[in-house]
Scaffold this active site. Structure first.
Site, mmCIF file in Angstrom:
data_model
loop_
_atom_site.group_PDB
_atom_site.id
_atom_site.type_symbol
_atom_site.label_atom_id
_atom_site.label_comp_id
_atom_site.label_asym_id
_atom_site.label_seq_id
_atom_site.Cartn_x
_atom_site.Cartn_y
_atom_site.Cartn_z
ATOM 1 N N ASP A 11 0.867 -1.177 0.000
ATOM 2 C CA ASP A 11 0.000 0.000 0.000
ATOM 3 C C ASP A 11 0.905 1.228 0.000
ATOM 4 O OD1 ASP A 11 -2.398 1.564 0.313
ATOM 5 O OD2 ASP A 11 -1.874 1.835 2.413
ATOM 6 N N SER A 12 0.309 2.391 -0.211
ATOM 7 C CA SER A 12 1.076 3.628 -0.148
ATOM 8 C C SER A 12 1.605 3.878 1.267
ATOM 9 C CB SER A 12 0.191 4.788 -0.581
ATOM 10 O OG SER A 12 -1.006 4.784 0.176
ATOM 11 N N CYS A 74 -3.945 -0.963 -1.999
ATOM 12 C CA CYS A 74 -4.276 0.448 -2.226
ATOM 13 C C CYS A 74 -5.276 0.595 -3.377
ATOM 14 C CB CYS A 74 -2.981 1.172 -2.573
ATOM 15 S SG CYS A 74 -3.166 2.912 -2.900
ATOM 16 N N ASN A 75 -6.376 1.284 -3.119
ATOM 17 C CA ASN A 75 -7.369 1.515 -4.171
ATOM 18 C C ASN A 75 -6.806 2.367 -5.301
ATOM 19 O OD1 ASN A 75 -10.529 0.877 -3.354
ATOM 20 N ND2 ASN A 75 -9.154 0.984 -1.615
ATOM 21 N N GLU A 153 -5.597 8.609 9.866
ATOM 22 C CA GLU A 153 -4.208 8.539 10.342
ATOM 23 C C GLU A 153 -4.082 9.129 11.741
ATOM 24 O OE1 GLU A 153 -1.006 8.126 8.500
ATOM 25 O OE2 GLU A 153 -1.865 7.392 6.640
ATOM 26 N N CYS A 185 -11.342 3.222 -0.354
ATOM 27 C CA CYS A 185 -10.000 3.661 0.036
ATOM 28 C C CYS A 185 -9.599 2.852 1.258
ATOM 29 C CB CYS A 185 -10.018 5.153 0.350
ATOM 30 S SG CYS A 185 -8.510 5.763 1.129
ATOM 31 N N THR A 186 -8.313 2.487 1.324
ATOM 32 C CA THR A 186 -7.826 1.655 2.436
ATOM 33 C C THR A 186 -8.134 2.238 3.811
ATOM 34 O OG1 THR A 186 -5.739 2.838 2.201
ATOM 35 C CG2 THR A 186 -5.866 0.646 1.226
ATOM 36 N N HIS A 187 -8.142 3.577 3.901
ATOM 37 C CA HIS A 187 -8.286 4.217 5.213
ATOM 38 C C HIS A 187 -9.727 4.264 5.718
ATOM 39 C CE1 HIS A 187 -4.230 5.404 4.370
ATOM 40 N NE2 HIS A 187 -4.131 6.076 5.494
HETATM 41 N N1 DGL Z 1 -4.011 3.845 0.001
HETATM 42 C C1 DGL Z 1 -4.756 4.908 -0.604
HETATM 43 C C2 DGL Z 1 -6.018 4.314 -1.281
HETATM 44 O O1 DGL Z 1 -6.540 3.288 -0.883
HETATM 45 C C3 DGL Z 1 -5.123 5.981 0.397
HETATM 46 C C4 DGL Z 1 -3.943 6.770 0.925
HETATM 47 C C5 DGL Z 1 -3.173 7.501 -0.162
HETATM 48 O O2 DGL Z 1 -3.695 8.475 -0.727
HETATM 49 O O3 DGL Z 1 -2.058 7.091 -0.431
HETATM 50 O O4 DGL Z 1 -6.506 4.876 -2.221
#
Ligand code: DGL
Length: 270
Positions: A11-12, A74-75, A153, A185-187
């Site tokens: 993931d990011s 990550c989406n 976060e 989105c993961t978050h």
């Molecule tokens: N991981 C990203 C997603 O799921 C969210 C965080 C980012 O912007 O890197 O889209």
């Protein structure tokens, strides 16, 4: 392919641990190597070419670790990079958008599907394309919700601040009359309680919430079983955490995403 090799997940940054959490519940015997590109997060505000370049580096790192498959948690990466990763690497690559879209089509009765996601994911149109594969009748209404990432976060997942922001993001989806809402989105699963409550209020009490982390983990489990790639181990699977920036900050917040005690993370260079 060695079925007892680890599963690679990237993931990011931290958010992909929500996918790891779901994977460890559904596939408790799998060893997992997780890579969080904490030095370059967020991806969601960056251009597609940059995200693809970062994704190539993350995948190379996991493939060099001998993983049997790569899960893009990550989406934003799943929206723009899977095809390129499948061309460049000789391991199965699974993303989170397709399973989320399928779950949304299954859940929706009116075919009006709302998606909350990062700016990059919304700009890519990936959810609309994925939904079209499963239903030509369904319509996707996407809303970028970038402020939900820092809220998750920071652990601001309940109360008036997230409620106010969620209300703003839900407004266009209310006007579009959606009956299903995808957390794209993961978050966002970390804010699920607040999003669910506000969505019931604004979109109606019977609105369905699709958690893309959960749908993706079920999809990975089905894929491994179909390909006979699931682990034959009977003991609990291990978890290895790797990050591209200082591990200390990551370790502090990771427990919230992972829902279990966090093993020591190692800092790596891509
Ligand atoms: N991981 C990203 C997603 O799921 C969210 C965080 C980012 O912007 O890197 O889209």
């Amino acid at each position: 392919m060695n079925r007892d090799a680890p599963l690679g997940v990237f993931d990011s940054g931290l958010g992909g641990l929500t996918v790891v959490h779901a994977l460890r519940q559904i596939l408790p015997h799998e060893n997992i190597v997780y890579l969080g590109d904490t030095a370059r997060v967020p991806y969601g505000t960056k251009g597609a070419a940059t995200v693809v370049r970062y994704a190539l580096g993350c995948t190379r790192h996991l493939v060099d670790r001998g993983v049997k498959a790569v899960v893009i948690a990550c989406n934003t990466v799943s929206a723009v990079a899977p095809e390129r990763l499948r061309i460049d690497f000789d391991v199965p690559v699974l993303g989170v958008i397709d399973p989320g879209a399928r779950a949304a089509v299954d859940a929706s009765t009116t075919g009006r599907i709302g998606v909350l996601a990062t700016t990059g994911t919304v700009a890519s149109g990936a959810y609309a394309r994925a939904v079209q594969q499963y239903s030509t009748r369904a319509e996707v209404i996407s809303q970028a919700a970038p402020l939900l990432v820092p809220l998750a976060e920071e652990g601001w997942t309940e109360g008036e601040v997230p409620n106010l922001i969620i209300d703003r993001y839900l407004l266009p989806l209310k006007e579009a009359n959606v009956d299903t809402l995808v957390l794209g989105c993961t978050h966002y699963p970390l804010l699920k309680h607040a999003i669910e409550a506000r969505a019931r209020l604004h979109l109606g009490p019977s609105v369905k919430i699709v958690d893309s982390a959960q749908s993706a983990a079920l999809d990975v489990a089905a894929f491994l079983r179909e390909r006979r790639l699931h682990s034959t181990r009977t003991e609990a699977g291990s978890l290895e955490l790797r990050v591209t920036d200082l591990p200390a900050a990551f370790m502090t917040i990771a427990g919230r995403f992972l829902g279990e005690s966090v093993p020591e993370a190692e800092q790596v260079d891509l």
